[in-house]
Write a protein that holds these residues in place. Structure first.
Motif, PDB file in Angstrom:
ATOM      1  N   ASN A  12      -7.690   4.903  -1.389  1.00 31.34           N
ATOM      2  CA  ASN A  12      -5.961   4.911  -1.188  1.00 31.34           C
ATOM      3  C   ASN A  12      -5.132   3.858  -1.726  1.00 31.34           C
ATOM      4  O   ASN A  12      -4.448   4.340  -2.221  1.00 31.34           O
ATOM      5  N   SER A  13      -6.346   3.540  -2.313  1.00 30.72           N
ATOM      6  CA  SER A  13      -5.965   2.265  -3.567  1.00 30.72           C
ATOM      7  C   SER A  13      -5.993   2.741  -5.102  1.00 30.72           C
ATOM      8  O   SER A  13      -4.882   2.212  -5.478  1.00 30.72           O
ATOM      9  N   VAL A  14      -6.037   3.782  -4.557  1.00 32.82           N
ATOM     10  CA  VAL A  14      -5.609   5.045  -6.514  1.00 32.82           C
ATOM     11  C   VAL A  14      -4.529   5.202  -6.254  1.00 32.82           C
ATOM     12  O   VAL A  14      -3.464   5.315  -7.427  1.00 32.82           O
ATOM     13  N   LEU A  15      -3.849   5.444  -4.829  1.00 35.24           N
ATOM     14  CA  LEU A  15      -2.479   6.294  -5.080  1.00 35.24           C
ATOM     15  C   LEU A  15      -1.287   5.401  -5.308  1.00 35.24           C
ATOM     16  O   LEU A  15       0.003   5.533  -5.689  1.00 35.24           O
ATOM     17  N   GLY A  16      -1.353   3.890  -6.001  1.00 31.99           N
ATOM     18  CA  GLY A  16      -0.906   3.070  -6.127  1.00 31.99           C
ATOM     19  C   GLY A  16      -1.229   2.438  -7.818  1.00 31.99           C
ATOM     20  O   GLY A  16      -0.282   1.798  -8.165  1.00 31.99           O
ATOM     21  N   SER A  17      -1.986   3.192  -8.124  1.00 31.93           N
ATOM     22  CA  SER A  17      -3.179   2.172  -9.545  1.00 31.93           C
ATOM     23  C   SER A  17      -3.239   3.717 -10.515  1.00 31.93           C
ATOM     24  O   SER A  17      -4.565   3.950 -10.071  1.00 31.93           O
ATOM     25  N   LEU A  18      -3.093   4.213 -11.326  1.00 39.30           N
ATOM     26  CA  LEU A  18      -3.763   5.045 -11.410  1.00 39.30           C
ATOM     27  C   LEU A  18      -4.530   4.746 -12.540  1.00 39.30           C
ATOM     28  O   LEU A  18      -5.895   5.674 -12.672  1.00 39.30           O
ATOM     29  N   ASP A  19      -4.897   3.182 -12.950  1.00 37.48           N
ATOM     30  CA  ASP A  19      -5.967   3.260 -13.860  1.00 37.48           C
ATOM     31  C   ASP A  19      -7.279   3.082 -12.870  1.00 37.48           C
ATOM     32  O   ASP A  19      -8.162   3.447 -13.472  1.00 37.48           O
ATOM     33  N   THR A  20      -7.099   2.090 -11.695  1.00 37.77           N
ATOM     34  CA  THR A  20      -7.651   2.929 -10.454  1.00 37.77           C
ATOM     35  C   THR A  20      -7.867   4.055 -10.168  1.00 37.77           C
ATOM     36  O   THR A  20      -9.898   3.933 -10.379  1.00 37.77           O
ATOM     37  N   ALA A  21      -7.219   4.737 -10.300  1.00 41.14           N
ATOM     38  CA  ALA A  21      -7.743   6.186  -9.961  1.00 41.14           C
ATOM     39  C   ALA A  21      -8.767   7.219 -10.705  1.00 41.14           C
ATOM     40  O   ALA A  21      -9.951   7.919 -10.861  1.00 41.14           O
ATOM     41  N   ILE A  22      -8.760   6.951 -12.261  1.00 34.50           N
ATOM     42  CA  ILE A  22      -9.769   7.167 -13.113  1.00 34.50           C
ATOM     43  C   ILE A  22     -10.111   6.401 -13.220  1.00 34.50           C
ATOM     44  O   ILE A  22     -11.900   7.062 -13.690  1.00 34.50           O
ATOM     45  N   THR A  23     -10.072   4.637 -12.866  1.00 35.99           N
ATOM     46  CA  THR A  23     -11.765   4.614 -13.329  1.00 35.99           C
ATOM     47  C   THR A  23     -12.879   5.101 -12.025  1.00 35.99           C
ATOM     48  O   THR A  23     -14.057   5.403 -12.308  1.00 35.99           O
ATOM     49  N   GLU A  24     -12.165   4.460 -11.560  1.00 34.53           N
ATOM     50  CA  GLU A  24     -12.933   5.890  -9.571  1.00 34.53           C
ATOM     51  C   GLU A  24     -13.707   7.005 -10.077  1.00 34.53           C
ATOM     52  O   GLU A  24     -14.469   7.498  -9.927  1.00 34.53           O
ATOM     53  N   LEU A  25     -12.821   7.981 -10.759  1.00 40.56           N
ATOM     54  CA  LEU A  25     -13.404   9.421 -10.827  1.00 40.56           C
ATOM     55  C   LEU A  25     -14.504   9.404 -12.385  1.00 40.56           C
ATOM     56  O   LEU A  25     -14.781  10.207 -12.392  1.00 40.56           O
ATOM     57  N   PRO A  60       0.869  -1.492  -0.369  1.00 42.58           N
ATOM     58  CA  PRO A  60      -0.245   0.150  -0.341  1.00 42.58           C
ATOM     59  C   PRO A  60       0.681   1.141  -0.229  1.00 42.58           C
ATOM     60  O   PRO A  60       1.821   1.407   0.642  1.00 42.58           O
ATOM     61  N   VAL A  61       0.634   2.598  -0.727  1.00 37.92           N
ATOM     62  CA  VAL A  61       1.428   3.134  -0.786  1.00 37.92           C
ATOM     63  C   VAL A  61       0.419   4.895   0.146  1.00 37.92           C
ATOM     64  O   VAL A  61      -1.121   4.528   0.284  1.00 37.92           O
ATOM     65  N   ALA A  62       1.198   5.130   1.241  1.00 38.79           N
ATOM     66  CA  ALA A  62       0.575   6.279   2.060  1.00 38.79           C
ATOM     67  C   ALA A  62       0.694   7.231   1.293  1.00 38.79           C
ATOM     68  O   ALA A  62       0.907   8.033  -0.202  1.00 38.79           O
ATOM     69  N   GLY A  63      -0.533   8.161   1.540  1.00 37.02           N
ATOM     70  CA  GLY A  63      -1.006   9.531   1.341  1.00 37.02           C
ATOM     71  C   GLY A  63      -2.336  10.113   1.260  1.00 37.02           C
ATOM     72  O   GLY A  63      -3.302   9.532   2.251  1.00 37.02           O
ATOM     73  N   LEU A  64      -2.688  10.715   0.236  1.00 42.55           N
ATOM     74  CA  LEU A  64      -3.933  11.163   0.693  1.00 42.55           C
ATOM     75  C   LEU A  64      -4.886  11.063  -0.894  1.00 42.55           C
ATOM     76  O   LEU A  64      -4.053  11.733  -1.813  1.00 42.55           O
ATOM     77  N   ALA A  65      -6.160  11.097  -1.196  1.00 43.94           N
ATOM     78  CA  ALA A  65      -6.466  10.857  -2.929  1.00 43.94           C
ATOM     79  C   ALA A  65      -7.938  11.470  -2.604  1.00 43.94           C
ATOM     80  O   ALA A  65      -8.342  11.008  -1.779  1.00 43.94           O
ATOM     81  N   VAL A  66      -8.464  13.016  -3.202  1.00 42.48           N
ATOM     82  CA  VAL A  66      -9.620  13.121  -2.923  1.00 42.48           C
ATOM     83  C   VAL A  66     -10.360  13.643  -4.534  1.00 42.48           C
ATOM     84  O   VAL A  66      -9.397  13.973  -5.129  1.00 42.48           O
ATOM     85  N   ALA A  67     -11.429  12.927  -4.851  1.00 46.25           N
ATOM     86  CA  ALA A  67     -12.005  13.477  -5.762  1.00 46.25           C
ATOM     87  C   ALA A  67     -12.702  14.583  -5.711  1.00 46.25           C
ATOM     88  O   ALA A  67     -13.608  15.123  -4.409  1.00 46.25           O
ATOM     89  N   VAL A  68     -12.802  15.629  -6.395  1.00 40.14           N
ATOM     90  CA  VAL A  68     -13.507  16.857  -6.766  1.00 40.14           C
ATOM     91  C   VAL A  68     -14.449  17.582  -7.708  1.00 40.14           C
ATOM     92  O   VAL A  68     -13.497  17.042  -8.822  1.00 40.14           O
ATOM     93  N   VAL A  69     -15.665  17.859  -7.189  1.00 36.75           N
ATOM     94  CA  VAL A  69     -16.686  17.530  -7.847  1.00 36.75           C
ATOM     95  C   VAL A  69     -17.048  19.013  -7.857  1.00 36.75           C
ATOM     96  O   VAL A  69     -17.450  19.552  -7.038  1.00 36.75           O
ATOM     97  N   ARG A  70     -17.514  19.458  -9.030  1.00 38.03           N
ATOM     98  CA  ARG A  70     -18.025  21.180  -9.512  1.00 38.03           C
ATOM     99  C   ARG A  70     -19.680  20.774  -9.855  1.00 38.03           C
ATOM    100  O   ARG A  70     -19.385  20.321 -11.307  1.00 38.03           O
ATOM    101  N   GLU A  71     -20.702  20.877  -9.429  1.00 35.41           N
ATOM    102  CA  GLU A  71     -21.591  20.720  -9.576  1.00 35.41           C
ATOM    103  C   GLU A  71     -23.189  21.705  -9.798  1.00 35.41           C
ATOM    104  O   GLU A  71     -23.395  21.675  -8.427  1.00 35.41           O
ATOM    105  N   ASP A  72     -23.745  22.210 -10.583  1.00 33.91           N
ATOM    106  CA  ASP A  72     -24.711  23.548  -9.973  1.00 33.91           C
ATOM    107  C   ASP A  72     -23.625  23.953  -9.153  1.00 33.91           C
ATOM    108  O   ASP A  72     -24.645  24.834  -8.104  1.00 33.91           O
TER     109      ASP A  72
END
Length: 162
Positions: A28-41, A6-18
């Motif tokens: 935090n799994s997105v910190l180790g895998s760009l594909d996971t981050a893209i899929t989640e976003l 596991p990679v330490a750190g912070l991952a935040v999804a930012v959404v602007r709506e209305d």
């Protein structure tokens, strides 16, 4: 298949709506895998802006913004690709050359203007990245302030620290 540490750190999804900003912690799994981050976003469907802010191991940050037909990426320090899979994945997707083992110069790679439409022009992003005395979470906080969601970002950080 190897099990990744596991990679330490912070991952935040930012959404602007209305016209309103929302910041949510990502797994935090997105910190180790760009594909996971893209899929989640991509799963955060919104009519407004959606992007991710990743502070990886207090060493560097990655901005990930899904766009039609692809993804905009910004890696604050290309030399991080020598030690971190997610940084190497960013360089792969950008089709950028990986740094040499003896590179000690810090340089960003990717779209410095990816948040221009949210109030952060390329020149200001460059200034933030060049603040090498700051930790990545402090740089991300500056980005959040400049784009207009600093309060929401700070509130999430406070909540996560409890």
């Amino acid at each position: 298949m190897t099990v990744q540490e596991p990679v330490a750190g912070l991952a935040v999804a930012v959404v602007r709506e209305d016209g309103r900003w929302r910041c949510n912690a990502m797994d935090n799994s997105v910190l180790g895998s760009l594909d996971t981050a893209i899929t989640e976003l991509r799963g955060l469907r919104s009519t407004g802006a959606v992007f991710g802010m990743l502070d990886v191991d207090d060493e560097f940050f990655v901005l990930v913004r899904p766009v039609p037909g692809g993804v905009d990426l910004l890696l604050s320090d290309a030399t991080a690709a020598l030690d971190y899979d997610v940084a190497a994945d960013v360089l792969d997707l950008l089709r950028s050359e990986p740094p040499d083992e003896d590179d000690d110069e810090v340089w960003p790679e990717g779209n410095l203007g990816m948040l221009f439409d949210l109030g952060l022009p390329e020149g200001e992003m460059t200034v933030i990245i060049e603040e090498v005395d700051l930790y990545p979470d402090e740089q991300l906080e500056m980005i959040a302030q400049r784009c207009g969601f600093g309060d929401q970002f700070s509130a999430l950080l406070d909540k996560l620290e409890q």
